[in-house]
Design a protein around this motif. Sequence first.
Motif: not given
Length: 284
Positions: A27-38
Amino acid sequence: VVMAGASLHYYCGIASIATRSAIGKALVRIYHDKREIQYVVLTSIQMLVQECPSAFTPFLHDFFVKGMDPSFTRMIKLEILTFLALEPNSIHAVLKELRGYIRHDDKRFVCASIRAVGRIAELARTVHDRHGVKVGNANQARHDANLIVLNCLYGISTITQSSENAMVIGECISTMQHILLLLLSDYNNSNNQIFHGDGVTDPHHVQSAAMRRLLLFVARSLKQPVNTEHCEEKNAFDGFHDHNCNDDETMTKLKNNIILLPAEKIAPALWILGEWLAHGSFHK
């Protein structure tokens, strides 16, 4: 896909340390993305960290607020950080971060950071007491926790000296009340089974200085109508070690540069002043 897999393992999989750590890492790895995904991922982490903070404790620094974070991200990260302050080192790291957050231009975020200081001060007691029982040195652990709490109190009091924002000042008053009651509990429970000290050691008279500050606010606020004008924050909280809290010249300047409390914050300030006087000025 990652969110679905993490949810499946968390709710239906084996509840092992390895599994929870893998979920946290994913989860920590994928949260560094676009605002919506974040936002979606951080909201999920915000819920999971309340039930299983150990899955995210290795990634504490990933939740530090960055300058370009939008307001909703800042607020979620701030709440996550308070749940991850589970060890003495993480408590110091989070408090160091909060020292910078209270300089922010977003007053709502500043108020949330001030509330977080109060929560961390309370967590410090729990964390250090648990550590003290484990190593067989409860008195030293409580002393270390009280040092953190006094630093938090001094820092919040410092904000009231530098801020000209009524909303921020009001939040400081509420947090100061919470911290002072936390310190007062040491005098009431100084003969319990675990802790056998004589109350809080406060050689710099941080508690007395905070009470005098509260008294100034209450007296001025009761005398004049409440002013709700908002201005810029100017300072942050630091340690109290190099400051003289009994400086008469400083207190005179504070009297001439004090703003009024919001109406809803006057009653809590009066109450804690009454408690202070009723307990013999915290026996100091």
